[in-house]
Design a protein around this motif. Structure first.
Motif, PDB file in Angstrom:
ATOM      1  N   ASP A 340     -33.576 -43.875   8.830  1.00  0.00           N
ATOM      2  CA  ASP A 340     -32.183 -43.580   9.160  1.00  0.00           C
ATOM      3  C   ASP A 340     -31.282 -44.347   8.201  1.00  0.00           C
ATOM      4  OD1 ASP A 340     -29.785 -42.958  10.266  1.00  0.00           O
ATOM      5  OD2 ASP A 340     -30.133 -43.930  12.203  1.00  0.00           O
ATOM      6  N   GLU A 586     -29.207 -36.130  25.710  1.00  0.00           N
ATOM      7  CA  GLU A 586     -30.375 -36.241  24.826  1.00  0.00           C
ATOM      8  C   GLU A 586     -30.803 -34.904  24.242  1.00  0.00           C
ATOM      9  OE1 GLU A 586     -31.686 -36.728  29.177  1.00  0.00           O
ATOM     10  OE2 GLU A 586     -30.022 -37.295  27.875  1.00  0.00           O
ATOM     11  N   THR A 588     -28.527 -32.517  23.209  1.00  0.00           N
ATOM     12  CA  THR A 588     -27.424 -31.959  22.423  1.00  0.00           C
ATOM     13  C   THR A 588     -27.829 -31.845  20.958  1.00  0.00           C
ATOM     14  OG1 THR A 588     -25.835 -33.002  23.932  1.00  0.00           O
ATOM     15  CG2 THR A 588     -25.004 -32.222  21.821  1.00  0.00           C
ATOM     16  N   PRO A 589     -27.680 -30.669  20.324  1.00  0.00           N
ATOM     17  CA  PRO A 589     -27.990 -30.533  18.892  1.00  0.00           C
ATOM     18  C   PRO A 589     -27.094 -31.435  18.043  1.00  0.00           C
ATOM     19  CG  PRO A 589     -27.789 -28.380  19.940  1.00  0.00           C
ATOM     20  CD  PRO A 589     -27.307 -29.377  20.930  1.00  0.00           C
ATOM     21  N   VAL A 590     -27.568 -31.770  16.858  1.00  0.00           N
ATOM     22  CA  VAL A 590     -26.853 -32.716  16.004  1.00  0.00           C
ATOM     23  C   VAL A 590     -25.473 -32.186  15.619  1.00  0.00           C
ATOM     24  CG1 VAL A 590     -26.908 -33.943  13.799  1.00  0.00           C
ATOM     25  CG2 VAL A 590     -29.016 -33.646  15.116  1.00  0.00           C
ATOM     26  N   LYS A 591     -25.388 -30.916  15.231  1.00  0.00           N
ATOM     27  CA  LYS A 591     -24.093 -30.362  14.831  1.00  0.00           C
ATOM     28  C   LYS A 591     -23.102 -30.384  15.985  1.00  0.00           C
ATOM     29  CE  LYS A 591     -25.679 -27.309  11.119  1.00  0.00           C
ATOM     30  NZ  LYS A 591     -25.736 -25.910  10.612  1.00  0.00           N
ATOM     31  N   MET A 593     -23.185 -32.352  18.493  1.00  0.00           N
ATOM     32  CA  MET A 593     -22.909 -33.750  18.798  1.00  0.00           C
ATOM     33  C   MET A 593     -21.767 -34.285  17.927  1.00  0.00           C
ATOM     34  SD  MET A 593     -25.548 -36.933  18.370  1.00  0.00           S
ATOM     35  CE  MET A 593     -25.687 -36.558  16.616  1.00  0.00           C
ATOM     36  N   HIS A 594     -21.836 -34.021  16.620  1.00  0.00           N
ATOM     37  CA  HIS A 594     -20.778 -34.481  15.717  1.00  0.00           C
ATOM     38  C   HIS A 594     -19.454 -33.784  16.028  1.00  0.00           C
ATOM     39  CE1 HIS A 594     -23.320 -37.015  13.304  1.00  0.00           C
ATOM     40  NE2 HIS A 594     -24.142 -36.015  13.004  1.00  0.00           N
ATOM     41  N   ARG A 618     -29.374 -43.173  20.562  1.00  0.00           N
ATOM     42  CA  ARG A 618     -28.446 -42.923  19.452  1.00  0.00           C
ATOM     43  C   ARG A 618     -27.581 -44.134  19.115  1.00  0.00           C
ATOM     44  NH1 ARG A 618     -29.684 -38.212  16.621  1.00  0.00           N
ATOM     45  NH2 ARG A 618     -30.350 -36.605  18.090  1.00  0.00           N
ATOM     46  N   TYR A 620     -24.346 -44.482  19.194  1.00  0.00           N
ATOM     47  CA  TYR A 620     -23.155 -44.173  18.420  1.00  0.00           C
ATOM     48  C   TYR A 620     -21.963 -44.963  18.946  1.00  0.00           C
ATOM     49  CZ  TYR A 620     -25.192 -40.315  15.772  1.00  0.00           C
ATOM     50  OH  TYR A 620     -25.939 -39.566  14.911  1.00  0.00           O
TER      51      TYR A 620
END
Length: 690
Positions: A340, A586, A588-591, A593-594, A618, A620
């Motif tokens: 990461d 947990e 939620t797709p990455v796109k 999520m952003h 995560r 965040y």
């Protein structure tokens, strides 16, 4: 050895039968093997029943006799039944027909001439000489069994009606005072641990471990508790003391294996020297069905890598002396492509937990060998391994792939070590519970099992769980962990370590007001619904109406530990106003999520629903949080101060928390022991801390 999985294929020539010298014996047909095995098991069963009848007649009361045949099926009967069912599946014989054929074969066996019986016994002796049923003598070290080991494995012991729980209470959250108090408390209930190496361990091995220091160290206290062979719950694990925990657990497992192997070696020598008939006595029942006796359950591969390094170090191995070491390191180390790029920005707690390979699917065996070239063999055959390292999901995958073998390789586990139980709670905890349920069941196949005359009687009676030591290590205590510990039934007893907490409020650095609302519930089952009703009527209604609910209605983060509660809240928000919130879980797709985080930070959405599991994996950092609602206190107490310290409100930042009387563990960790006691006993339901 090493677990190549090759069985004994027979030998050329041999001692020869009565008909001549040397030569190859005629191969027995499947029907003859089935008849021989069934006759042998029936013989053991009849002897067991005869012994029970004698005991019953000696202690019989005047009220009348008890028919021994009317008792429930014991372990021998179940074992014989499962063995016959297995053969039935292999041969495709109908149950009724097989029963008749089996009786006929047994009658024929009874009429066999003495010469054939002697020849058959001679053949069995050759098979045993060629490949021991349970070759535990491959562990080179020899040890005298400790008193605790003997007491734990004494035949005939049964768990008492009220299994004792020994509680070691510490008075301070810091490590050093905690260790001192724990050690002083354990001295009252455990035998003292001397400075020299434990019985059965090479002093050079002991000197490599951090536990030989004469000062009050955590490792010595922990090892002393584990050596009692009682079940143990230690929810006080810290990152600073993780190396000592790992070394203490590995050392205890190695000492247990060496002691067990020494008993088997000694009995083998007695049998060989004295010509003992093991079928006539229970004195030499010192083995399990199969070799694996220690199961180490871990959440991820990075933790397993640390355990294997400690195992190699304590067993006195260099990298070249560990079989398949290069393959193991390659599989359990982090790949450069998976690193990461934002890892250095995470919190220190996240770095400690997720540094390295975080794959949660693995299951492999480890065989300990006296060989000079290969002292440890990784990825050995399960049935030939001493220790099994696995994750709960890895166990489930292995059982699914090998359905024919079933749980046989877990049938003789007498030591279960579970580390980082708090991380397993953040995974699917059902897999952990299924793994524990799969332990100590009667094997479905007797093919690779030890000599039935050497198997421990409590395993045959399906009482192995009462002789299994389970050690649970976690950073936190929870209702799930406590319930799991209370279900354990080790006849030796239980040890539970607790501590006094100062709370997380002292670690909050901003001027946040902390509001705690108690939700009164009648039962644990009603708690989720009552909490939802309280939130909907007392909290959300005020937010929606613009009245003061203790938190602001803009940029409000709602933290939900349970995914089921999260689903219920999400559906409620969708029914009221779909455009007022965004969600993070947990799954939620990455796109997405952003996108959700950007819309919340830009104040396009008023509420952000987030599960604790999402934040756990995560971490965040949300930039524009004005207030926080903890729908329920998080399982990880440090999440409270991390999230509250992220509030950016200029005036009156607020954190509101809902709790019930069933959230005692989380409340104690968050507020501290003394504060939690006061608000739980108070009449008013709302309390504020500044």
């Amino acid at each position: 050895m090493g677990g190549k999985g090759k069985g004994f294929k027979g030998r050329k020539g041999g001692k020869g039968g009565k008909g001549g010298k040397g030569g190859k014996r005629p191969k027995k047909t499947r029907e003859e093997k089935v008849a021989r095995d069934n006759a042998f098991l029936e013989k053991v069963l009849s002897r067991k029943r005869k012994r029970e009848e004698e005991e019953l007649s000696s202690s019989e009361s005047e009220d009348g006799e008890v028919d021994i045949l009317e008792k429930e099926e014991d372990g021998y009967s179940q074992l014989l039944k499962s063995f016959n069912i297995k053969k039935e599946e292999e041969e495709g014989i109908e149950p009724a027909e097989e029963e008749e054929e089996e009786v006929e074969e047994l009658e024929e066996l009874e009429e066999l001439p003495e010469e054939d019986e002697e020849e058959e016994e001679e053949e069995e002796e050759e098979d045993l000489e060629a490949e021991p049923d349970h070759p535990d003598s491959d562990i080179s070290l020899v040890a005298a069994a400790t008193p605790a080991y003997k007491a734990h494995l004494t035949p005939g012991c049964k768990p008492p009606a009220g299994t004792p729980v020994y509680t070691a209470v510490t008075t301070h959250p810091d490590l050093a005072p905690q260790v001192q108090t724990t050690l002083k408390t354990l001295k009252n209930i455990l035998p003292p641990t001397k400075n020299e190496a434990p019985q059965g361990l090479d002093p050079t091995m002991w000197s490599r471990c951090m536990l030989q220091d004469n000062s009050l160290k955590f490792g010595r206290a922990f090892y002393s508790a584990a050596e009692s062979y009682a079940d143990m719950l230690y929810p006080l694990r810290t990152w600073e003391g993780q190396d000592e925990v790992i070394e203490a657990l590995v050392l205890h497992a190695l000492a247990h294996l060496v002691r067990g192997s020494s008993v088997i070696v000694g009995n083998n020598k007695k049998i060989a020297d004295g010509g003992v008939d093991v079928s006539e006595t229970d004195e030499y029942r010192d083995q399990g069905f199969l070799k694996p006796s220690v199961l180490v359950l871990l959440p991820m591969r990075n933790v397993c890598l640390k355990y294997m390094k400690a195992l190699a170090r304590l067993w006195g191995c260099e990298e070249g002396e560990v079989g398949n070491w290069a393959r193991f390191v390659e599989d359990f180390s982090e790949l450069d492509s998976e690193k990461d790029s934002r890892f250095h920005r995470r919190t220190q707690d996240y770095k400690n937990q997720f540094e390295g390979n975080v794959n949660d699917t693995f299951c492999f065996g480890v065989n300990l060998s006296p060989s000079e070239t290969t002292k440890i063999n990784i990825f050995s055959n399960f049935n030939k391994s001493h220790i099994i390292f696995a994750s709960p999901l890895g166990i489930a995958s292995t059982l699914k792939k090998n359905r024919r073998q079933g749980t046989s390789f877990l049938s003789s586990v007498d030591m279960l070590l579970i580390d980082q139980l708090d991380c397993l709670l953040m995974q699917n905890f059902e897999w952990t519970l299924h793994t524990i349920e799969a332990l100590n069941q009667l094997p479905s196949d007797m093919k690779d099992c030890a000599d039935i005359n050497r198997i421990r009687p409590w395993l045959l009676d399906d009482n192995g769980r009462h002789y299994r030591q389970t050690i649970l290590v976690s950073r936190v205590m929870s209702a799930e962990v406590n319930a799991l510990f209370n279900k354990l039934s080790n006849h030796t007893g239980r040890i539970k370590c607790t501590r006094q907490y100062n709370g997380e409020l002292t670690r909050v650095i901003n001027h946040t007001k902390h509001l705690f609302h108690r939700v009164d519930v009648e039962s644990f089952r009603d708690a989720p619904q009552e909490r939802f009703n309280y939130f909907k009527s007392k909290i959300f209604s005020r937010l929606q109406g613009g009245t003061n609910a203790g938190v602001g209605s803009m940029s409000c983060l709602i933290v939900v530990p349970s995914y089921f509660d999260y689903t219920k809240l999400r559906n409620f928000f969708e029914s009221v106003d779909r455009d007022s919130f965004v969600e993070l879980c947990e799954y939620t797709p990455v796109k997405e999520m952003h996108r959700s985080i950007k819309e919340f930070n830009d104040r396009k959405r008023s509420f952000l629903l987030m599960t604790e599991r999402f934040y756990y994996f995560r971490r965040y950092v949300l930039q524009d949080v004005k207030s926080i609602i903890f729908y329920q206190l998080p399982l990880s107490p440090w999440f409270y101060h991390e999230l509250v310290n992220g509030i950016k409100a200029e005036h009156s930042p607020t954190a509101l928390t809902l709790y019930t009387k069933y959230d005692t563990h989380q409340l104690v960790r968050c507020l501290g022991t003394e504060r939690a006691k006061k608000i739980l006993a108070a009449e008013k339901a709302t309390h504020m801390f500044c």
